[in-house]
Write a protein that holds these residues in place. Structure first.
Motif, PDB file in Angstrom:
ATOM      1  N   LYS A  36     -37.088  57.635  -6.219  1.00  0.00           N
ATOM      2  CA  LYS A  36     -36.476  56.834  -4.987  1.00  0.00           C
ATOM      3  C   LYS A  36     -35.044  57.306  -4.862  1.00  0.00           C
ATOM      4  CE  LYS A  36     -39.819  53.321  -4.698  1.00  0.00           C
ATOM      5  NZ  LYS A  36     -39.789  51.798  -5.027  1.00  0.00           N
ATOM      6  N   THR A  37     -34.593  57.379  -3.669  1.00  0.00           N
ATOM      7  CA  THR A  37     -32.948  57.739  -3.457  1.00  0.00           C
ATOM      8  C   THR A  37     -32.424  56.307  -3.846  1.00  0.00           C
ATOM      9  OG1 THR A  37     -33.394  58.933  -1.427  1.00  0.00           O
ATOM     10  CG2 THR A  37     -31.316  58.202  -1.782  1.00  0.00           C
ATOM     11  N   GLU A  38     -31.145  56.544  -4.626  1.00  0.00           N
ATOM     12  CA  GLU A  38     -30.631  55.251  -5.021  1.00  0.00           C
ATOM     13  C   GLU A  38     -29.758  54.600  -3.965  1.00  0.00           C
ATOM     14  OE1 GLU A  38     -27.071  54.389  -8.318  1.00  0.00           O
ATOM     15  OE2 GLU A  38     -28.024  56.506  -8.519  1.00  0.00           O
ATOM     16  N   ALA A  39     -29.744  53.474  -4.056  1.00  0.00           N
ATOM     17  CA  ALA A  39     -29.093  52.504  -2.922  1.00  0.00           C
ATOM     18  C   ALA A  39     -27.653  52.692  -3.037  1.00  0.00           C
ATOM     19  CB  ALA A  39     -29.522  51.056  -3.058  1.00  0.00           C
ATOM     20  N   ILE A  40     -27.053  52.635  -1.724  1.00  0.00           N
ATOM     21  CA  ILE A  40     -25.647  52.795  -1.406  1.00  0.00           C
ATOM     22  C   ILE A  40     -25.099  51.561  -1.422  1.00  0.00           C
ATOM     23  CG2 ILE A  40     -23.839  53.490  -0.147  1.00  0.00           C
ATOM     24  CD1 ILE A  40     -25.626  55.830   0.803  1.00  0.00           C
ATOM     25  N   THR A  41     -23.968  51.171  -2.518  1.00  0.00           N
ATOM     26  CA  THR A  41     -23.553  49.792  -2.480  1.00  0.00           C
ATOM     27  C   THR A  41     -22.357  49.728  -1.587  1.00  0.00           C
ATOM     28  OG1 THR A  41     -24.319  49.241  -4.614  1.00  0.00           O
ATOM     29  CG2 THR A  41     -22.372  47.974  -3.907  1.00  0.00           C
ATOM     30  N   LEU A  42     -22.293  48.764  -0.688  1.00  0.00           N
ATOM     31  CA  LEU A  42     -20.965  48.473  -0.041  1.00  0.00           C
ATOM     32  C   LEU A  42     -20.408  47.288  -0.375  1.00  0.00           C
ATOM     33  CD1 LEU A  42     -22.153  49.348   4.052  1.00  0.00           C
ATOM     34  CD2 LEU A  42     -20.717  50.943   2.234  1.00  0.00           C
ATOM     35  N   VAL A  43     -19.094  47.324  -0.828  1.00  0.00           N
ATOM     36  CA  VAL A  43     -18.362  45.969  -1.046  1.00  0.00           C
ATOM     37  C   VAL A  43     -17.778  45.527   0.090  1.00  0.00           C
ATOM     38  CG1 VAL A  43     -16.813  44.871  -2.501  1.00  0.00           C
ATOM     39  CG2 VAL A  43     -18.100  46.890  -3.420  1.00  0.00           C
ATOM     40  N   VAL A  44     -18.070  44.192   0.598  1.00  0.00           N
ATOM     41  CA  VAL A  44     -17.487  43.698   1.866  1.00  0.00           C
ATOM     42  C   VAL A  44     -16.748  42.562   1.369  1.00  0.00           C
ATOM     43  CG1 VAL A  44     -17.769  42.999   4.192  1.00  0.00           C
ATOM     44  CG2 VAL A  44     -19.255  44.781   3.136  1.00  0.00           C
ATOM     45  N   GLY A  45     -15.251  42.577   1.831  1.00  0.00           N
ATOM     46  CA  GLY A  45     -14.571  41.250   1.689  1.00  0.00           C
ATOM     47  C   GLY A  45     -14.878  40.295   2.854  1.00  0.00           C
ATOM     48  N   ALA A  46     -15.030  39.085   2.725  1.00  0.00           N
ATOM     49  CA  ALA A  46     -15.193  37.860   3.480  1.00  0.00           C
ATOM     50  C   ALA A  46     -14.802  36.666   3.274  1.00  0.00           C
ATOM     51  CB  ALA A  46     -16.607  37.866   4.144  1.00  0.00           C
ATOM     52  N   THR A  47     -14.403  35.693   4.248  1.00  0.00           N
ATOM     53  CA  THR A  47     -14.238  34.395   3.826  1.00  0.00           C
ATOM     54  C   THR A  47     -15.484  33.765   4.008  1.00  0.00           C
ATOM     55  OG1 THR A  47     -13.628  34.043   6.289  1.00  0.00           O
ATOM     56  CG2 THR A  47     -11.912  34.223   4.542  1.00  0.00           C
ATOM     57  N   ALA A  48     -15.640  32.485   3.236  1.00  0.00           N
ATOM     58  CA  ALA A  48     -16.933  31.824   2.913  1.00  0.00           C
ATOM     59  C   ALA A  48     -17.818  31.422   4.010  1.00  0.00           C
ATOM     60  CB  ALA A  48     -16.775  30.751   1.980  1.00  0.00           C
ATOM     61  N   VAL A  49     -17.178  30.922   5.147  1.00  0.00           N
ATOM     62  CA  VAL A  49     -18.142  30.419   6.169  1.00  0.00           C
ATOM     63  C   VAL A  49     -17.271  30.781   7.568  1.00  0.00           C
ATOM     64  CG1 VAL A  49     -18.996  28.159   7.216  1.00  0.00           C
ATOM     65  CG2 VAL A  49     -18.659  28.403   5.062  1.00  0.00           C
ATOM     66  N   PRO A  50     -17.987  31.418   8.490  1.00  0.00           N
ATOM     67  CA  PRO A  50     -19.629  31.647   8.564  1.00  0.00           C
ATOM     68  C   PRO A  50     -19.788  33.249   7.989  1.00  0.00           C
ATOM     69  CG  PRO A  50     -18.609  31.904  10.704  1.00  0.00           C
ATOM     70  CD  PRO A  50     -17.333  31.659   9.851  1.00  0.00           C
ATOM     71  N   HIS A  51     -18.625  33.768   7.855  1.00  0.00           N
ATOM     72  CA  HIS A  51     -18.544  35.361   7.519  1.00  0.00           C
ATOM     73  C   HIS A  51     -19.607  35.625   6.229  1.00  0.00           C
ATOM     74  CE1 HIS A  51     -14.882  34.335   9.352  1.00  0.00           C
ATOM     75  NE2 HIS A  51     -15.108  35.428  10.124  1.00  0.00           N
ATOM     76  N   ALA A  52     -19.520  35.070   5.268  1.00  0.00           N
ATOM     77  CA  ALA A  52     -20.076  35.537   4.081  1.00  0.00           C
ATOM     78  C   ALA A  52     -21.699  34.923   4.226  1.00  0.00           C
ATOM     79  CB  ALA A  52     -19.424  34.839   2.731  1.00  0.00           C
ATOM     80  N   GLU A  53     -21.856  33.802   4.902  1.00  0.00           N
ATOM     81  CA  GLU A  53     -23.132  33.589   5.182  1.00  0.00           C
ATOM     82  C   GLU A  53     -23.936  34.355   5.854  1.00  0.00           C
ATOM     83  OE1 GLU A  53     -22.449  28.619   4.889  1.00  0.00           O
ATOM     84  OE2 GLU A  53     -22.546  29.558   6.823  1.00  0.00           O
ATOM     85  N   ILE A  54     -23.031  34.936   7.003  1.00  0.00           N
ATOM     86  CA  ILE A  54     -23.855  35.997   7.859  1.00  0.00           C
ATOM     87  C   ILE A  54     -24.287  37.305   6.914  1.00  0.00           C
ATOM     88  CG2 ILE A  54     -23.298  37.352   9.775  1.00  0.00           C
ATOM     89  CD1 ILE A  54     -21.708  35.220  10.957  1.00  0.00           C
ATOM     90  N   LEU A  55     -23.242  37.390   6.217  1.00  0.00           N
ATOM     91  CA  LEU A  55     -23.501  38.766   5.393  1.00  0.00           C
ATOM     92  C   LEU A  55     -24.693  38.677   4.510  1.00  0.00           C
ATOM     93  CD1 LEU A  55     -19.795  39.877   4.599  1.00  0.00           C
ATOM     94  CD2 LEU A  55     -21.474  41.023   6.095  1.00  0.00           C
ATOM     95  N   GLU A  56     -24.792  37.425   3.776  1.00  0.00           N
ATOM     96  CA  GLU A  56     -25.804  37.010   2.885  1.00  0.00           C
ATOM     97  C   GLU A  56     -27.090  37.070   3.723  1.00  0.00           C
ATOM     98  OE1 GLU A  56     -25.930  36.702  -0.351  1.00  0.00           O
ATOM     99  OE2 GLU A  56     -23.957  36.726  -0.645  1.00  0.00           O
ATOM    100  N   LYS A  57     -27.168  36.784   5.043  1.00  0.00           N
ATOM    101  CA  LYS A  57     -28.439  36.725   5.805  1.00  0.00           C
ATOM    102  C   LYS A  57     -28.995  37.997   6.097  1.00  0.00           C
ATOM    103  CE  LYS A  57     -31.505  35.289   8.780  1.00  0.00           C
ATOM    104  NZ  LYS A  57     -32.510  34.300   8.120  1.00  0.00           N
ATOM    105  N   ILE A  58     -28.306  38.848   6.139  1.00  0.00           N
ATOM    106  CA  ILE A  58     -28.692  40.488   6.524  1.00  0.00           C
ATOM    107  C   ILE A  58     -28.762  41.400   5.271  1.00  0.00           C
ATOM    108  CG2 ILE A  58     -27.527  40.456   8.577  1.00  0.00           C
ATOM    109  CD1 ILE A  58     -25.345  42.235   7.655  1.00  0.00           C
ATOM    110  N   LYS A  59     -28.599  40.756   3.762  1.00  0.00           N
ATOM    111  CA  LYS A  59     -28.672  41.630   2.860  1.00  0.00           C
ATOM    112  C   LYS A  59     -29.989  42.146   2.872  1.00  0.00           C
ATOM    113  CE  LYS A  59     -25.242  40.122  -0.905  1.00  0.00           C
ATOM    114  NZ  LYS A  59     -25.312  39.205  -1.983  1.00  0.00           N
ATOM    115  N   PRO A  60     -31.250  41.349   2.781  1.00  0.00           N
ATOM    116  CA  PRO A  60     -32.621  41.813   2.777  1.00  0.00           C
ATOM    117  C   PRO A  60     -32.784  42.827   3.816  1.00  0.00           C
ATOM    118  CG  PRO A  60     -32.769  39.175   2.660  1.00  0.00           C
ATOM    119  CD  PRO A  60     -31.285  39.907   3.002  1.00  0.00           C
TER     120      PRO A  60
END
Length: 278
Positions: A36-60
């Motif tokens: 399988k092709t190895e996943a590419i990791t993106l490191v994204v900086g965010a403030t906790a609410v709501p930005h990080a929450e939105i990013l956590e939502k789209i992880k899957p």
């Protein structure tokens, strides 16, 4: 007889080695085919609410696309841009365009660019000491953000609320020195944006960015005394380094942030305190 036995034994061993060799090669081929092709990791900086929450939502969703999201949470508005510019982050998601433009100009940063609008966070006026703006006493202290773009934005909001008047034409570029009418002699106290919710114990009013209000368990719709219109131009954006805009993984991140999944998440979770901007 003994000689014949030796010949047969050698033949059997040779066949076994060939068979084993064939199996190993086939297994290697199979493993290569199943790799399988190895996943590419993106490191994204965010403030906790709501930005990080939105990013956590789209992880899957992104993981299914071969992109692993590493969300780095910040408590300030300075480091996310510095670390992105220096290559420690692949993107950041915490700011609106006026702040980005002001910050990069002040710091002479030329390699950052916004590539997608995601949501608007209407700024609000909050208090623990009065229940409406008519109760604000003479000489009351009012805390506001101290960064240039959010300072101007907060002063415009105070003007719309009828508490002050700014010099004509300054708009969101206004500073405390641009206040030309202040009938209640309000004392304007600029503070780091992250400190504003805590300042509510010491001031009569505080003009607070919604991400920090939400983090402090304040509901902008229910708890604010006055709030920006929902057509505010201050859309929060995804920012990357110039030259990375069209990278496949970055484009997948943009698509995920502007998806119906995120629209529904924002509308259901924040109940009007955060509004989709796409």
């Amino acid at each position: 007889m003994k000689k014949l036995f030796v010949i047969l034994l050698v033949a059997i061993l040779s066949l076994s080695l060939v068979a084993c060799g064939g199996t190993k090669q086939e297994n290697q081929g199979a493993n290569a085919g199943q790799g399988k092709t190895e996943a590419i990791t993106l490191v994204v900086g965010a403030t906790a609410v709501p930005h990080a929450e939105i990013l956590e939502k789209i992880k899957p969703t992104l993981e299914k696309e071969g992109v692993k999201l590493d969300v780095k949470v910040f408590q300030d508005y300075v480091q996310p841009n510095i670390q992105l510019s220096e290559g420690q982050l692949d993107a950041n998601f915490f700011q609106h365009v006026p702040y980005l433009e002001s910050f990069t100009k002040e710091r002479n940063i030329t390699n950052l660019v916004n590539i997608a609008k995601v949501h608007v966070e209407p700024m609000g006026i909050y208090s623990k000491k009065v229940k409406n703006l008519n109760e604000v006493p003479q000489g009351a202290k009012v805390s506001i953000p101290n960064d240039p773009s959010n300072m101007g934005r907060s002063l415009v909001l105070l003007q719309k609320a009828g508490l002050i008047k700014l010099k004509d034409g300054v708009g969101i570029k206004g500073t405390v020195s641009d206040i030309v009418e202040n009938q209640k002699n309000l004392e304007i106290v600029p503070l780091d944006a992250a400190m504003l919710p805590r300042s509510l114990e010491d001031v009569t009013l505080s003009v607070i960015n919604t991400n920090y209000a939400l983090q402090a368990k304040l509901n902008p719709v229910k708890d604010s005394l006055f709030i920006e219109d929902k057509d505010s131009p201050y859309a929060n954006v995804l920012v990357v380094r110039k030259g990375d805009e069209n990278k496949e993984a970055i484009q997948k991140l943009v698509k995920a942030l502007n998806s119906e999944e995120v629209r529904k998440f924002i509308e259901e979770k924040y109940n009007g305190a955060v509004v989709p901007a796409f």
